[in-house]
Every structure is written in C-alpha cells, then in structure tokens.
Write an enzyme that holds these catalytic residues in place. Structure first.
Site, PDB file in Angstrom:
ATOM      1  N   SER A  37       0.692  -1.469   0.094  1.00  0.00           N
ATOM      2  CA  SER A  37      -0.075   0.218  -0.165  1.00  0.00           C
ATOM      3  C   SER A  37       0.608   1.538   0.257  1.00  0.00           C
ATOM      4  O   SER A  37       0.595   2.239  -0.516  1.00  0.00           O
ATOM      5  CB  SER A  37      -0.878  -0.136   1.703  1.00  0.00           C
ATOM      6  OG  SER A  37      -0.464  -0.250   2.275  1.00  0.00           O
ATOM      7  N   ASP A 253      -2.977   6.175  10.953  1.00  0.00           N
ATOM      8  CA  ASP A 253      -3.072   5.461  11.474  1.00  0.00           C
ATOM      9  C   ASP A 253      -1.640   4.434  11.611  1.00  0.00           C
ATOM     10  O   ASP A 253      -1.345   3.468  11.884  1.00  0.00           O
ATOM     11  CB  ASP A 253      -3.832   4.258  10.009  1.00  0.00           C
ATOM     12  CG  ASP A 253      -2.696   4.066   8.344  1.00  0.00           C
ATOM     13  OD1 ASP A 253      -1.779   5.100   8.808  1.00  0.00           O
ATOM     14  OD2 ASP A 253      -2.831   4.149   7.518  1.00  0.00           O
ATOM     15  N   HIS A 256       0.208   4.073   6.890  1.00  0.00           N
ATOM     16  CA  HIS A 256       0.846   5.285   6.085  1.00  0.00           C
ATOM     17  C   HIS A 256       1.519   6.289   6.001  1.00  0.00           C
ATOM     18  O   HIS A 256       1.575   6.987   6.530  1.00  0.00           O
ATOM     19  CB  HIS A 256      -0.650   5.138   5.415  1.00  0.00           C
ATOM     20  CG  HIS A 256      -1.724   3.179   4.529  1.00  0.00           C
ATOM     21  ND1 HIS A 256      -2.456   2.716   5.716  1.00  0.00           N
ATOM     22  CD2 HIS A 256      -1.282   2.506   3.880  1.00  0.00           C
ATOM     23  CE1 HIS A 256      -2.230   1.935   5.554  1.00  0.00           C
ATOM     24  NE2 HIS A 256      -1.269   1.767   4.441  1.00  0.00           N
TER      25      HIS A 256
END
Length: 280
Positions: A37, A253, A256
């Site tokens: 990601s 979070d 990321h």
C-alpha cells in the site's frame, strides 16, 4: 544501376511499419516500482502533486484507466495516480520528478508501477502467486484481478515492453509491512529480485534494488520493527540499498505516509539512485 537503386528504395518504403525496429534510447531510464500500500499510494494528492512533470517523465500504465485515457502498456503523462485509478500519491511520483530535475535534459525517466495494498512478498514470487491469489482475502480480490491475478507477470510484461524504448536502471520496492517478523522475508525478496533479473535479462550490478523503510511515527509505527529486517536486506542482496523513512510524516493510522511523507520518501529514493548512478 540507377534503376536498381530506385527499385531498392521503393521496396524499403513498401515495408510495413511494424518491420522497422525502433532503436532503444540509452538516455531513457526505466525504473520498476512494486510493493504494497505505501508503494500503491495511500494519501490523496494535493494541488502541487497534480502539476505535470513534463515530457521527460512518463508512466507505462499497468491497467486501463478510461477516465484519464490511459491504456495498459502505453506510455502516458506521469501524474497521480501512477498505480491504479483510485490510488493516491506514491514515492515513485517524487522519485521520478527529482531525477528529472537533477539529471541532464537529455535524460528521460520511465516508470513501470505495480502495487497491491496489503500484499505479502509471496504475492510477487512466481512459484507462489497462484496459491496466494487463490487464498487472498476478499478485499484484495479486485486488486489482484486488475493484474490478471499475477502482479509479477504484469511487471515482466510491461518491463519487457519498456525495454524496447529504454534501459532499466533500477528496481524500487516498498513492501514488508505484511511480512513483519517473517525471518525468511529477505530470502523471499531475493527470490523476486533474481527472477526479475533473469526474466528481463538484467545484470544485478547494473540494476540495483532500492528498498524503503516503513512508517516510523516517532517510534510508534505499526510495523516499525520491520525496519530492522529492511536494513539487513543488503546482507542477503549485495546490490540492495535501503532508503530511510526517518522524519517522513504519516497518517493517523501510523501505517501509511501522508502526502508530505510520500514526497520526502520519493526524494530520498531519488537521492540514493543518483548516488548510485554517479558512482558508476
């Protein structure tokens, strides 16, 4: 004799265009970017990121994107998203932009970009991907399908096409969060790297692997302990280089990067690549 020359020229002009092989441009530097990601791009681009890097930086689209008139396997403008239609800014954005600004005007940059959020390194291993795709979590199914359930083959297919136009100079990876604590991760990365070199007929000494650290978040990064394994990667792969994420800002979070963090990380990838190019 004059008639023979005229006939010969006419015959050459009559050849179909596909039979005339285009020359590879040694000043067109190609870079393969893959991972999960944080390579895919998890932050929304800001206005400054949407300014075109110009003709000297191109993306070879890895998937069709009708909204942006992108077709898989064709070079296009390298503005976000570089990965798939609904992704965001990625380290590859400012990696390419930084190289363009630092290298001579004669040098062009091409990006081949394939990434899937949450994917383990096994998802890029040629002998593991079929089983991995078969057992992938439901939220990953659509992402895998975008690459015909084989992201490794998509990389190879696009890279081979890119090699008709330019020269592959490096491989960028941002992966590891999903393999945190996996003692075999470095060997698995080496498996992917050596297979790419073999399938694309590349020399490791000419095509280094650049691996980026994961989010640190001032010591609170969700996968921060993976950075020890990332920093040890050159012990397994002699042509691997680590890109620091120290000071790269992140999302709430703690997993990321945010847009500014992606920019800085991309610039650092570029700085490392420039250092390697200057030492050759």
């Amino acid at each position: 004799m004059k008639l023979l020359k005229t006939l010969a020229v006419a015959a050459m002009l009559a050849l179909p265009a596909c039979s005339m092989k285009a020359e590879v441009d040694p000043n067109f530097y190609i870079f393969i970017c893959f991972g999960q990601s944080n390579m895919e791009g998890a932050a929304r681009p800001e206005s400054q990121d949407m300014v075109s890097p110009g003709e000297r930086m191109k993306l070879m689209a890895a998937v069709d994107d009708p909204q942006r008139n992108r077709k898989m396997g064709e070079w296009c403008e390298a503005v976000p998203p570089l990965c798939r239609p609904f992704n965001g800014i990625t380290p590859a954005d400012y990696f390419g932009r930084t190289l363009v600004s630092a290298l001579p005007d004669s040098i062009k940059i091409g990006i081949v970009h394939v990434a899937i959020g949450g994917i383990r390194i096994e998802g890029y291993m040629p002998d593991s991907i079929a089983n991995y795709a078969k057992n992938a979590p439901g939220w990953m199914v659509g992402m895998l399908k975008a690459y015909d359930n084989n992201p490794y083959e998509r990389i190879v297919k696009l890279a081979r096409k890119a090699q008709k136009d330019g020269v592959i100079k490096g491989i960028l990876m941002h992966q590891g969060e999903s393999n945190t604590g996996d003692s075999e991760w470095a060997d698995k990365v080496n498996h992917v790297y050596t297979n790419l070199l073999k399938d694309l007929k590349l020399n490791a000494n000419e095509v280094p692997l650049l691996a980026g650290e994961v989010v640190q978040a001032n010591g609170k990064g969700q996968c921060i302990r993976m950075n020890k394994q990332i920093n040890d990667l050159p012990k397994t792969i002699s042509t691997a280089h680590v890109v620091s994420s120290d000071g790269c800002t992140n999302a709430k979070d703690n997993l990321h990067f945010d847009a500014a963090g992606y920019r800085l990380l991309g610039i650092r990838y570029a700085a490392k690549m420039l250092e390697i190019l200057n030492n050759k």
